[in-house]
Design a protein around this motif. Sequence first.
Motif, mmCIF file in Angstrom:
data_model
loop_
_atom_site.group_PDB
_atom_site.id
_atom_site.type_symbol
_atom_site.label_atom_id
_atom_site.label_comp_id
_atom_site.label_asym_id
_atom_site.label_seq_id
_atom_site.Cartn_x
_atom_site.Cartn_y
_atom_site.Cartn_z
ATOM 1 N N VAL A 193 74.478 45.196 19.436
ATOM 2 C CA VAL A 193 73.575 45.802 20.419
ATOM 3 C C VAL A 193 74.022 47.608 21.265
ATOM 4 C CG1 VAL A 193 72.245 45.604 22.494
ATOM 5 C CG2 VAL A 193 72.777 43.853 20.692
ATOM 6 N N ILE A 194 75.719 47.525 21.268
ATOM 7 C CA ILE A 194 76.937 48.083 22.189
ATOM 8 C C ILE A 194 76.346 49.479 21.383
ATOM 9 C CG2 ILE A 194 78.376 49.248 22.232
ATOM 10 C CD1 ILE A 194 79.389 46.193 23.790
ATOM 11 N N GLU A 195 76.508 48.649 19.555
ATOM 12 C CA GLU A 195 76.101 50.118 18.887
ATOM 13 C C GLU A 195 75.320 50.330 18.338
ATOM 14 O OE1 GLU A 195 78.048 48.147 15.276
ATOM 15 O OE2 GLU A 195 77.957 49.435 14.153
ATOM 16 N N LYS A 196 74.198 49.953 18.218
ATOM 17 C CA LYS A 196 73.591 50.678 18.440
ATOM 18 C C LYS A 196 72.804 51.380 19.775
ATOM 19 C CE LYS A 196 69.225 48.767 19.425
ATOM 20 N NZ LYS A 196 68.225 47.511 19.917
ATOM 21 N N ASN A 197 73.063 51.266 20.694
ATOM 22 C CA ASN A 197 72.865 51.769 21.940
ATOM 23 C C ASN A 197 73.633 52.981 22.332
ATOM 24 O OD1 ASN A 197 71.073 51.181 24.438
ATOM 25 N ND2 ASN A 197 71.614 49.636 22.793
ATOM 26 N N ILE A 198 74.867 52.979 21.077
ATOM 27 C CA ILE A 198 75.341 54.869 21.792
ATOM 28 C C ILE A 198 75.504 55.087 20.453
ATOM 29 C CG2 ILE A 198 78.475 55.413 20.811
ATOM 30 C CD1 ILE A 198 79.375 52.725 22.154
ATOM 31 N N LEU A 199 75.168 54.906 19.285
ATOM 32 C CA LEU A 199 74.441 55.729 18.258
ATOM 33 C C LEU A 199 73.087 56.294 18.512
ATOM 34 C CD1 LEU A 199 76.093 53.603 14.903
ATOM 35 C CD2 LEU A 199 76.715 55.417 15.610
ATOM 36 N N ASN A 200 71.921 55.470 18.887
ATOM 37 C CA ASN A 200 70.854 56.429 19.906
ATOM 38 C C ASN A 200 70.922 57.412 20.851
ATOM 39 O OD1 ASN A 200 68.969 54.817 18.162
ATOM 40 N ND2 ASN A 200 68.792 53.429 19.197
ATOM 41 N N GLY A 201 72.406 57.241 21.879
ATOM 42 C CA GLY A 201 72.234 57.682 22.608
ATOM 43 C C GLY A 201 73.254 58.909 22.614
ATOM 44 N N ARG A 202 74.197 58.815 20.832
ATOM 45 C CA ARG A 202 74.257 59.941 20.444
ATOM 46 C C ARG A 202 73.445 61.185 19.712
ATOM 47 N NH1 ARG A 202 80.675 59.971 19.545
ATOM 48 N NH2 ARG A 202 81.406 59.056 21.997
ATOM 49 N N LEU A 203 72.115 60.859 19.494
ATOM 50 C CA LEU A 203 71.455 61.323 19.312
ATOM 51 C C LEU A 203 70.588 62.020 19.831
ATOM 52 C CD1 LEU A 203 69.563 58.567 16.070
ATOM 53 C CD2 LEU A 203 71.165 61.023 16.399
#
Lengths: 679, 73
Positions: free
Chosen positions: A169-179
């Motif tokens: 979940v952390i990984e997904k959120n960080i990647l989404n956040g960077r977009l």
Amino acid sequence: MITSTLEAEPLITLVGPPNSGKTTLFNYLSGKNYKTVNYPGATVEYSISKLQKKYNFEASILDSPGIISLIPNSPDEELSIDSLYSHPRFGIPDLIVVTIDASQLSRHLLLAKQLIDAKFNVVLVLTMTDILNRKGFDISLPDLTNELNCNVVKVDGRTGKGIDELIKVIEKNILNGRLKPRQNPIRQNGNIHFDKLIGYYKEIENIEDKVIFKSNKDANPSDLETANKKLNILNNPQARNNIGIDQTTLKVDKILLHKAWGLVLFFFIMSITFTSIFWLAQPLMELVDSAFGYLAYEATVLLGNNWFGNFIANGVISGTGAVLVFVPQIIILFLILGLLEDTGYLARGAMLIDRPLSKIGLNGRSFVPMLSGFACAIPAIMATRTIPNKRERLLTIFIIPLLSCSARLPVYALFLAFLFPMSKAWIAGLVLAGIYIFSTISATLIASLVNKFNNKIIKEVDNSSFILELPSYRIPKLKVVATNTYHSSMAYVKRAGSVILLLSIVIWFLTYFPDYNPQVNSSSMSQEQAEQLIGSERLSHSFAADLGKFIQPVMSPLGLDWRVGVSLIPTFAAREVFVSSLALIFKVTGDKSTLQTSIIREMRQATIAGTGKKLFTTATIIGLIIYFIFSLQCISTLAISRKETGSWRIPLIQLFVFTAAGYILSFVAVNGLRLIGIN
Amino acid sequence: MRTAAELKYGEKGIINDIDGSHPSSRRILEVGFTPGQEIQLINMSAFRDPIAFSVRGTIIAIRKDEASCIKVL
């Protein structure tokens, strides 16, 4: 170093109310390799670490002090909240992971709600769902996710179950956040309106009603709580669907917070804590001591009796050994403090002692920092950040250096071993406890004096407050406490180790050079006597002796000579160096006996030059102990006191007043004892 | 109307209002003492101050002076 790699790497900040399982989660994510500015007693600054390699996702995690809401109430909360918006060293976090105790949902959601409303990128971690289940309730994750519009993960603090999902979940959120283009989070106004807070709670209560439900399958039908709950609902139709309090905690509190016995038990627990430090450490200390004694002896044999062999055996091995002997005591002190903290008792201690402390201008919240002061003044002074009232905080900082820190322990232990031979070790233990009590009483007296005549030293006045959660009692998590103890002890060894090594080398240099070779007519004496004569001749021609001539006038009133004076100079860098300096100046040479025995033997033989009087007597040793109790001889303490009080005023007053008090009281003690015939 | 400071040992009450003029009132709200909540005085220190209340499934210790800004029914 770390900062440069961090810029490329995502930063995750852990946030949560106190007692929400934040530190446990941090330990799971970081493994053992974290850099910490933490000490037992309280998370006072921050810990930074990389995510463990096994998770295959590179990120840094930051742990900071617990907060209740986004509006700070004390310096530590302010620090924590500021670092959310932008950490002074690590920048703006990519993701905020909020720990929420599921059995405390309605209270802990306040912070989560505020963070989400402030437009932070948030992931919620629900902890202690097992406690919620035990109380007969369960929580629906999908519903909570919907209500809050952010990811929610359940993590079991005891087994680590759920961590793998959290990483995804952390990984997904960080990647989404960077977009997405980065939005700056919104600062909450300090004067947040009352009605708005109440509104928040109304919203949270609505959410709670939707996501928490009774799970009868887990509940024990004979559970007192369930019965109580039903009664509550019948008696108070207005009362909401409250999740009860841990029954064991209530029962234990009936004893530990008993209206009359609570305080007695408090003092009993504190005395047990301090005495056990000495009893438990004894065998370990003897082990370390003989190991270093043996090493020093082997070094002389191996390297020969030249300047190099002397340097390694006396300067390096005996010097460091004299201090490392006390590491077992320090480990045990940190361990016990950590265990007490983890059981939940320290908060009760703070409550019990708030009233008396507030009478002398302190606060119940001064209790934990003061207790840490017995380990080391530096983390203790930092821990005062949890005290909201500035005046109480400054006064706590003011008296902390008077509490007997672990660096004084080596010195006291040596003096007590001198006064009481091995056969009377139990008396030494009692006297040591006496020294601790004495130092605590003097600290309190000085606090009340300063409080009375406050306006000169501490000027601040504002609202005094004591609001503290008493967490449920629990069996301490040994692993967490052990890890923290390991980190704090290593920090001590590294700090003390390097300073001591450096100072030992300086002292060794001063006492060995200019390498004077006296001509002694040794025909009429034994070899041992000749060696001793050569040794004392060499010392009296050394650089240390030149330095000593300046100090002699200051030392004479205390019944001491320049050799003790020279040993006292380096104590301003670290008190424990006194022991290694003594060892060097009195030329404790390697033989097979333990280090401490050798130092004490040399101390017993030492006489004051010219008079032939014994240098170390009962009177002068007691005088030295008193000097060490009061005087502020620690540069690091001064530096942290300057940093935390914001000016040089308080640290300078501490330095001069405490050191002068130590000197004067020592003078009074030595000469008073001599008057009544104790030499 | 009584205040939480006047509750007896073991007595329960329902919060009616928080006196916003007290300097600690904001923090009192933030830790969970909000109107409508049921509280119970469950612990007292040996000096009868601070006192501890059960509120929202936890125990919070506060000074009597601070408890006096919590109005209870």
